[in-house]
Enzyme design. Structure first.
Site, PDB file in Angstrom:
ATOM      1  N   HIS A   1       0.664  -0.776  -0.177  1.00  0.00           N
ATOM      2  CA  HIS A   1      -0.121  -0.171   0.391  1.00  0.00           C
ATOM      3  C   HIS A   1       0.545   1.659  -0.522  1.00  0.00           C
ATOM      4  CE1 HIS A   1      -3.273  -2.730   0.689  1.00  0.00           C
ATOM      5  NE2 HIS A   1      -2.482  -3.436   1.987  1.00  0.00           N
TER       6      HIS A   1
ATOM      7  N   CYS B   1      -0.814   2.370  -4.001  1.00  0.00           N
ATOM      8  CA  CYS B   1      -1.566   3.847  -4.670  1.00  0.00           C
ATOM      9  C   CYS B   1      -0.612   5.104  -4.703  1.00  0.00           C
ATOM     10  CB  CYS B   1      -2.237   3.679  -3.754  1.00  0.00           C
ATOM     11  SG  CYS B   1      -3.723   2.296  -3.394  1.00  0.00           S
TER      12      CYS B   1
END
Length: 456
Positions: free
Chosen positions: A137, A178
């Site tokens: 992430h 992300c």
């Protein structure tokens, strides 16, 4: 003939060796895809001839034997009846609590004094090529590890240190997260560093998972998780299809076409993107590490992949924004629950409700934070480019970890809000952190003992 063989051997030695660092920075079965990606990347580098002593891996190693895994001890990076177990033989150097930003930075800079005794670090030289693959992430200017974040500035400092120590001739960095483009945006990778990086997304968007429910079936069983990340699966499946001779530029073009849900981006030195990918992921096979000088390969150097078959796209039904994956998995757990088992239905319904509640709490915390300083526009504005001033972001993020237990997959999107607030408030991290602390405590507006204003 003897002279020719000696010349080729010397040329191969002069061109150096290949090294790889492969990292999955998450934990938990819901993040299955990251370790699946990492083991798949290891299998490619191993099969293509990088010696195991030149491959360093980091992963929490908690999904293969998870009680939620219907194929105990196995990991799959794609669905189907013929899917390959990428966990078989997967090398794991740093696991569990050793998967940290500090250990990763020490590996990159070759500092054996800063890792647990006996753990490997890069020992590459100025004639070697280094491939870095990080999967996890992220948020604006940050990539995540199981219990903390790594900032853009610290990663760049490590890369600069490795360059100054002459630890590579060229480096290729593939980053799945992300807003991963934010880690290299702003021309921070000077071409003189000889580093070429590609990212799963630009600086303002989520990356995407793939082979998520309902496309998560292996040998007739649902794994109830996402099996891969879209960008990562695309570059690896492309590598296996096109082979070692495909150029970096051609692979980027193909992966960019395949990754339809985010904007795959590139940064740094593009002068060597005509090099074959095998120069970085392995240029031989697992039984012998053939030098480029001896391989006599014909390099496919068309930027668009030449006359190869057009790329095949994965089924979009299985593609999910990384921010939405936890609630997506909870939803499928609910609709797949055995309707004759009331307890199972109720438990899955509660998990779905908990995910929705956590998102609402995260929204409330950061919306309230922005409004507290009369800056609601930071919630929707694009991230300010450049470094976060005065370590402000680190200060605020540390507070989020202290009072909320960290960011969730969903609430990581608010790192952009923190970054923008820090820039607009002149880097006053102390004031922002104190406000986060007060908002997250029981007794704060809409906070309760059981559900403080955190996303956790």
């Amino acid at each position: 003939m003897k002279f020719l063989m000696s010349t080729l051997a010397l040329a191969g030695a002069a061109m150096g060796a290949d090294f790889a660092v492969i990292v999955a920075g998450s934990s938990g079965y819901g993040n299955y895809r990251h370790q699946a990606d990492a083991c798949h990347a290891y299998q490619i580098c191993h099969k293509w001839g990088i010696p195991d002593e030149n491959i360093i891996t980091m992963m929490y190693d908690d999904i293969a034997n998870s009680i939620q895994n219907p194929f105990r001890g196995q990991i799959f990076n794609a669905p189907g009846s013929d899917s390959v177990d990428v966990n078989k033989g997967c090398k794991k150097d740093y696991t569990g609590m050793d998967v940290t930003p500090d250990n990763f930075l020490a590996v990159l800079t070759g500092d054996a004094t800063k890792v647990p005794e006996g753990k490997p670090v890069l020992n590459s030289t100025s004639t070697d090529r280094v491939f870095i693959n990080f999967v996890d992430h992220g948020g604006v200017g940050s990539i995540a590890f199981p219990h903390s974040l790594l900032s853009k500035s610290k990663l760049l400092d490590a890369l600069k240190t490795a360059h100054s120590k002459q630890m590579f001739e060229k480096m290729v960095f593939y980053l799945e997260a992300c807003e991963s483009g934010s880690m290299f945006s702003g021309d921070v990778l000077d071409p003189s560093m000889n580093i070429y990086a590609t990212t799963a997304a630009n600086a303002d968007e989520s990356s995407w998972g793939t082979y998520c429910p309902p496309q998560d079936t292996v040998n007739g069983k649902h794994l109830n998780t996402c099996l891969g990340d879209l960008y990562s699966v695309n570059w690896m499946q492309n590598a296996e299809k096109a082979g070692q001779d495909e150029t970096l530029a051609a692979q980027f073009s193909q992966v960019q076409k395949l990754t339809t849900k985010s904007h795959v981006s590139k940064f740094g030195d593009e002068d060597f993107t005509s090099d074959p990918i095998g120069d970085y992921m392995g240029n031989g096979d697992s039984s012998k590490n053939v030098s480029r000088a001896a391989a006599h390969r014909v390099v496919k150097n068309s930027a668009d992949g030449g006359d190869e078959t057009p790329p095949e796209r994965a089924n979009e039904a299985g593609m999910v924004s990384s921010r939405d994956i936890p609630v997506h998995l909870a939803y499928y757990s609910f609709i797949r629950a055995d309707s004759s088992d009331l307890a199972a239905v109720q438990a899955s319904a509660q998990r779905l409700k908990d995910q929705i509640d956590a998102r609402v709490r995260a929204d409330t915390l950061f919306y309230t934070l922005a409004h507290a300083f009369n800056k609601p526009h930071v919630l929707t504005a694009k991230a300010h480019m450049g470094d976060c001033p005065n370590s402000c972001c680190d200060t605020v993020n540390d507070m989020v970890y202290a009072v909320c237990g960290g960011y969730t997959d969903y609430s990581l999107k608010f790192i952009k809000t923190v970054h923008n607030l820090c820039v607009e408030m002149g880097g006053d991290g102390k004031m922002l952190a104190e406000k986060v602390n007060s908002l997250a405590q029981p007794g704060a507006t809409e906070a309760t003992d059981m559900h403080p204003l955190c996303g956790a």
